[in-house]
Design an enzyme around this catalytic site. Structure first.
Site, short mmCIF file in Angstrom:
data_model
loop_
_atom_site.label_atom_id
_atom_site.label_comp_id
_atom_site.label_asym_id
_atom_site.label_seq_id
_atom_site.Cartn_x
_atom_site.Cartn_y
_atom_site.Cartn_z
N GLY A 111 11.27 62.54 -2.79
CA GLY A 111 12.65 62.71 -2.89
C GLY A 111 12.61 62.91 -4.29
O GLY A 111 11.73 62.76 -5.01
N PHE A 138 16.40 61.93 -12.93
CA PHE A 138 15.48 61.62 -13.82
C PHE A 138 14.14 61.22 -13.33
O PHE A 138 13.21 60.65 -14.03
CB PHE A 138 16.18 60.12 -14.45
CG PHE A 138 17.37 60.28 -15.14
CD1 PHE A 138 17.67 60.89 -16.18
CD2 PHE A 138 18.71 59.93 -14.57
CE1 PHE A 138 18.67 61.26 -16.83
CE2 PHE A 138 19.87 60.22 -15.03
CZ PHE A 138 19.76 60.93 -16.00
N GLY A 139 13.64 61.57 -12.20
CA GLY A 139 12.41 61.49 -12.06
C GLY A 139 12.22 61.91 -10.27
O GLY A 139 12.97 62.57 -9.88
N VAL A 199 10.75 60.47 -6.45
CA VAL A 199 10.36 59.35 -5.55
C VAL A 199 9.12 59.83 -4.68
O VAL A 199 9.03 60.92 -3.97
CB VAL A 199 11.53 58.99 -4.58
CG1 VAL A 199 11.11 57.73 -3.67
CG2 VAL A 199 12.77 59.01 -5.64
N LYS A 226 9.38 55.04 -7.46
CA LYS A 226 10.40 55.87 -8.22
C LYS A 226 9.81 55.88 -9.80
O LYS A 226 9.55 54.99 -10.20
CB LYS A 226 11.66 55.12 -7.93
CG LYS A 226 12.94 55.98 -8.22
CD LYS A 226 14.16 55.25 -7.53
CE LYS A 226 15.24 55.93 -7.98
NZ LYS A 226 16.67 55.45 -7.69
N ASP A 276 28.30 53.89 -7.12
CA ASP A 276 27.82 55.16 -6.48
C ASP A 276 27.44 55.11 -4.98
O ASP A 276 26.72 55.24 -4.42
CB ASP A 276 26.66 55.48 -7.21
CG ASP A 276 26.54 57.12 -7.18
OD1 ASP A 276 27.38 57.74 -6.46
OD2 ASP A 276 25.43 57.60 -7.55
P1 AMP Z 1 17.13 58.45 -5.68
O1 AMP Z 1 16.54 58.75 -6.98
O2 AMP Z 1 16.83 56.83 -5.44
O3 AMP Z 1 18.64 58.67 -5.25
O4 AMP Z 1 16.10 58.91 -4.65
C1 AMP Z 1 16.11 60.21 -4.32
C2 AMP Z 1 15.61 60.39 -3.07
O5 AMP Z 1 14.41 60.01 -2.56
C3 AMP Z 1 16.52 59.65 -1.77
O6 AMP Z 1 17.75 60.63 -1.75
C4 AMP Z 1 15.68 59.33 -0.70
O7 AMP Z 1 15.51 60.81 0.09
C5 AMP Z 1 14.35 59.39 -1.28
N1 AMP Z 1 14.16 58.10 -1.45
C6 AMP Z 1 14.43 57.15 -2.60
N2 AMP Z 1 14.09 55.78 -2.09
C7 AMP Z 1 13.52 55.90 -0.88
C8 AMP Z 1 13.05 55.03 -0.35
N3 AMP Z 1 12.82 53.71 -0.51
N4 AMP Z 1 12.23 55.26 0.98
C9 AMP Z 1 12.44 56.52 1.27
N5 AMP Z 1 12.78 57.58 0.63
C10 AMP Z 1 13.44 57.25 -0.59
#
Ligand code: AMP
Length: 944
Positions: free
Chosen positions: A660, A664-665, A667, A684, A788
């Protein structure tokens, strides 16, 4: 003729025996016996007869004539008097038995003398229930002991044992001991005092008597929670041959026991248990000086004892329910001492002596179970009375009368407080005596779950709360709110959440009893003690592998090496060579190596690379300062050391594929090496060059830490994504989260839409909404607004549980459509406008209730299987346009085929006034109802 002669001789015998002239009237024989004399005991034998007479008695059979209307004694043919039924001096202190010996009658006067503590008193304050399913041998009380002990090897043992019956005691040895070793239970009649004495030679239990003895622990006390401390247990160990020092012991241990030379130890427990409820006591056990015996305990950190009255089966009493009650005629037998509570019409220690009586009873029989609007039946009964006239007088002075009847029944329907007052039953017998009995009705309560002046409002309390007529839900410890729907706020616990948690070092605090669930590396009642003896991790189970005087982290076992040692376990010389270049290590002489390292370190430090990449206490301070500026509550909820406690080693992380991307970075799926094996995590990252990213990274980390600090292990799985750890001490910084293999909810919804090609609500999808409603409740308790809440920030775990994620307001790849820059000058925030509550857009105010608004939009996303929310057909709107639309009362258009209840719920979430929106608890309830109706509808359709 011979018979007459024998009779004459017998009469003369009595005369001689009593030293009175032969011609005088026969005098009484007097026998004095204690009133507690056992049934079956002989109190008079033929040996008391003069010898001359004794020889004849076989031919002059004795028989009881009168003077014992209730059959307390048996008189045998050979003139032996035996106690046939329990005696009670308060009922009849003297019996004048008229006995026929041959053809003569004579009297034996039996005087009952007072016996201390007899008859036993039935004390209702400590009445125990009747245990209908119990078997003989079950305990009167169940005892649950929760214990945390430090073993000699430094590991922590903790657990709970519940003992309700003999078979709960695992060891046969202890089971037999309980029965075989001499013990006795003394219960005080007046104040529900239990004194338990057990004396034995040697025992080898968890905390053995010997352990206590050799550690100079001669007594300890347990005090009741929530109350002023009072002694509950007193344990005194007395070694044979020594003088008894305890006054209590001297008072209650019989001399024969003290002088018993075969036993070494006495265990004396004294407690007052004047309640019918379950109680918990905390025991203060002094520190052990040295471990003794086979039990490897170094210390008892805490011992809590929960005492719950279970009751004996009918007809049994005593701590082991092994004694037989003597109560007759339906009398209730007290679990402590076997005292009988006589029903009307009966008296005596065993309630087996008829008593002229009149009673007035009700159905329901327990006045506490008579509620407003119930139909109550009253019954007036005469017991053992020759009734001529019976009357019942109501509080309003009206009377109901019967002649020659022994009972009158009457019903008061729909009972109201106006019916309260005395109901008197009066009986007149054939000799003109009158007997009265009065029942005072005082009905004030509504039926359970109803409240209000008219008892017409429903309480609808949750979590086993009771419903008070005037106060509404009376919550059990750990819950609060009008329906007891909310767990105690962070840092509080107990009844009405009035107590402050004392858990430290990130431990969870159980909201009902304040018990702390320690995090890795900590133990003790408040989790304030770090692991000892080179141990680390959960319950100090892991052994540190650090060498050469290195310090081992009690949390994760990482080693802080002493120069010049390095390496994971500090067993390598420090070199500038990496582990991949072992050759270099052997080539550089030690002196120049140390010098070189020092120079490199100094340069790195000066350039700020080292100082920035290793957050220490100062770093934590700095972050807290930033957080305090943004969120006071959040900063307050973090305990010192929060950053370090979650720290993981970067070398333990093996990053895998990208899963993902956020603003800012990235995953990545990754593998983390832990003491318990490899763990799949979502790692992350952030770009640290950017101060905003740096702030957001720590903000998200801080929120997750705060959430996890307060999470309670006992309340099952949380609906907030689990934080596994943080990596902040390397250039690459990571937040490590539990890995959710099914990805985010938005992607999930869209995949369903693409697969089915249809739109419509799937009943099971509402399960995800229920999960998130629970997550919002968790956040509400922590007073954290997520800001959010949206399908893109919900993750689906392998077990199909939806969890709320993304706590950093990290703007992700949908930024172009879903986040809008605030159009006020200087604002550089990107905000999820179409998910935001009216007040958040207008004033920038975020609360748990503004999260509820966003949750309404999340419901809308579920109902549309992942469409972008749009107003007036537009997904892209400015702040001003958005406020205008919402102020006109316009909301998202209801999806086609959306069930009415769901649409209604969405609309409620989007009410202008935040206080009028449903709480997350209410949302959960409504969703569960809706889900049930959807499923039953589905089932009906399937059946058809
Ligand atoms: P975020 O920056 O937290 O919004 O994460 C971006 C994307 O990464 C999310 O929309 C998920 O598809 C994936 N992602 C984030 N955290 C997880 C996790 N704990 N397990 C699986 N996918 C994740």
């Amino acid at each position: 003729m011979a018979e007459n002669l024998q009779a004459l001789l017998l009469v003369c015998f009595w005369v001689v025996f009593l030293q009175i002239p032969c011609s005088a009237r026969a005098q009484e024989l007097i026998v004095s016996v204690p009133e507690n004399v056992a049934v079956g005991k002989t109190i008079f034998t033929a040996s008391r007869l003069p010898r001359t007479q004794a020889g004849d008695k076989a031919e002059l059979p004795c028989a009881k004539m009168e003077g014992d209307p209730h059959g307390r004694f048996n008189v045998t043919e050979n003139c032996t008097i035996v106690v046939a039924n329990p005696l009670d001096r308060s009922v009849q202190p003297v019996y004048l038995l008229n006995i026929r010996i041959g053809v003569q009658n004579t009297s034996v006067k039996i005087e009952l003398t007072d016996a201390e503590g007899y008859p036993p008193v039935y004390n209702e304050k400590c009445e125990t229930p009747v245990n209908p399913d119990g078997k003989t041998g079950d305990f009167l009380y169940s005892l649950a002991a929760t214990l945390e002990a430090v073993k000699t090897d430094g590991t922590i043992w903790s657990g709970k044992g519940t003992y309700t019956k003999l078979s709960d005691i695992g060891s046969t040895r202890y089971r037999t001991m309980l029965y075989d070793d001499p013990w006795m239970l003394h219960t005080d009649n007046s104040d529900c005092n239990i004194r338990y004495i057990w004396y034995t030679d040697a025992i080898n239990s968890l905390v053995t008597m010997q352990d206590l003895w050799y550690n100079d622990i001669r007594h300890f006390t347990c005090t009741e929670e929530y109350k002023a401390p009072k002694i509950f247990f007193e344990v005194i160990l007395h070694k044979r041959g020594e003088n008894i020092t305890s006054d209590m012991l001297k008072q209650y241990v019989p001399e024969s026991v003290v002088e018993d030379k075969t036993h070494n130890y006495f265990l004396f427990v004294s407690s007052v248990y004047s309640t019918t409820e379950t109680k918990t006591y905390n025991c203060e056990i002094p520190n052990f000086r040295k471990p003794v015996g086979s039990a490897p305990w170094a210390n008892i950190e805490y011992l809590d004892i929960e005492v719950k009255p279970e009751g004996c089966p009918a007809g049994r009493y005593g701590f082991l329910c092994d004694k037989t009650c003597i109560c007759k005629n339906g009398a209730r037998c007290h679990g402590f001492n076997g005292a009988c509570k006589c029903p009307p019409g009966w008296k005596g220690v065993a309630c087996d002596i008829p008593k002229q009586d009149v009673s007035i009873t009700t159905t329901p029989s327990d006045p506490r179970h008579i509620y407003i609007s119930a139909n109550v039946t009253f019954r007036c009964t005469a017991h053992h009375v020759d009734v001529t006239y019976m009357s019942v007088r109501y509080p309003n002075a009206t009377e109901k009368v019967g002649f020659g009847v022994t009972k009158i029944d009457f019903v008061v329907p729909n009972i109201q407080p106006t019916n309260n007052g005395p109901y008197t039953c009066q009986v007149r017998d054939t000799r003109g005596n009158t007997l009265n009995s009065t029942f005072v009705l005082n009905v004030t309560n509504c039926t359970p779950d109803k409240k209000g002046a008219e008892c017409d409002e429903v309480c609808d309390c949750l979590h086993g709360a009771s419903c008070g007529r005037w106060v509404g839900c009376v919550c059990p410890p750990g819950w609060t709110g009008t329906r007891c729907q909310t767990k105690c706020p962070h840092g509080t616990y107990g009844k009405d959440c009035l107590r402050n948690c004392s858990c430290q070092n990130g431990a969870n605090c159980n909201p009902s009893d304040g018990r702390c669930g320690c995090t890795d590396g900590w133990y003790g009642k408040n989790c304030s003690k770090p692991c000892l003896n080179g141990r680390f991790g959960w319950r100090c189970q892991q052994k540190c592998a650090c060498n050469n005087s290195a310090t081992c982290s009690n949390v994760d076992g990482s080693c802080a090496c002493v120069t010049p040692w390095t390496g994971r376990n500090c067993d390598q010389w420090q070199t500038i060579a990496s582990r991949d270049e072992p050759l270099l290590e052997s080539l550089i002489p030690l002196g120049s190596l140390v010098f070189l390292v020092a120079i490199v370190m100094a340069i790195l430090y000066k350039t700020g690379i080292l100082s920035c990449s290793a957050p220490d206490a100062g770093e934590e301070e700095k972050i807290l300062f930033e957080l305090r500026r943004m969120e006071q509550d959040l900063a307050q909820s973090l305990q010192p050391g929060w950053l370090g406690r979650w720290e993981k080693k970067v070398r333990h992380l093996t990053p895998g594929p990208l899963i993902g991307e956020g603003m800012f970075g990235q995953v990545r799926k990754a593998q983390l090496r832990t003491p318990r094996g490899e763990l799949a995590v979502a790692a992350k990252t952030v770009r640290v060059e950017d101060s905003q990213s740096y702030r957001d990274f720590y903000r998200e980390a801080a929120i997750l830490v705060a959430v996890h600090q307060q999470r309670n292990d006992d309340c099952g799985e949380s609906n907030i994504v689990r934080l596994v750890g943080l990596i902040t001490k390397s250039t690459e910084k990571y937040i490590l989260l539990e890995y959710a293999p099914k990805g985010d909810l938005l992607g999930f919804l869209r995949r369903i839409r693409n697969m089915n090609g249809e739109e419509g609500l799937h009943g099971s999808l509402l399960g995800y909404a229920v999960d998130i409603a629970q997550a919002l409740q968790e956040l509400g308790r922590l007073r954290i607004a997520h800001r959010d809440v949206a399908a893109r920030n919900v993750l689906i775990t392998a077990h199909d549980v939806a969890k709320l994620a993304d706590f950093g307001l990290a703007r992700d790849v949908y930024v172009t459509t879903q986040y809008v820059r605030r159009d006020s000058p200087g604002a550089d925030e990107l905000l999820p406008l179409t998910w935001m509550a009216l007040e958040s857009i207008e004033t920038g105010e975020y609360t748990c209730q503004s999260d509820v608004w966003s949750f309404g939009v999340l419901l809308w996303e579920i109902a549309t299987l992942g469409q972008d929310p749009c107003y007036d057909g537009r997904t892209q709107l400015s702040f001003r346009q958005m406020v205008g639309i919402l102020r006109q009362g316009k909301r998202l258009a209801m999806p086609e085929g959306c069930p009415d209840d769901l649409c209604q719920l969405m609309k409620e979430c989007w009410r202008d006034d935040p206080d009028e929106r449903p709480t997350p608890g209410e949302i959960e309830e409504k969703l569960l109802q809706l889900r049930r109706s959807l499923f039953s509808h589905y089932e009906m359709e399937t059946v058809v």
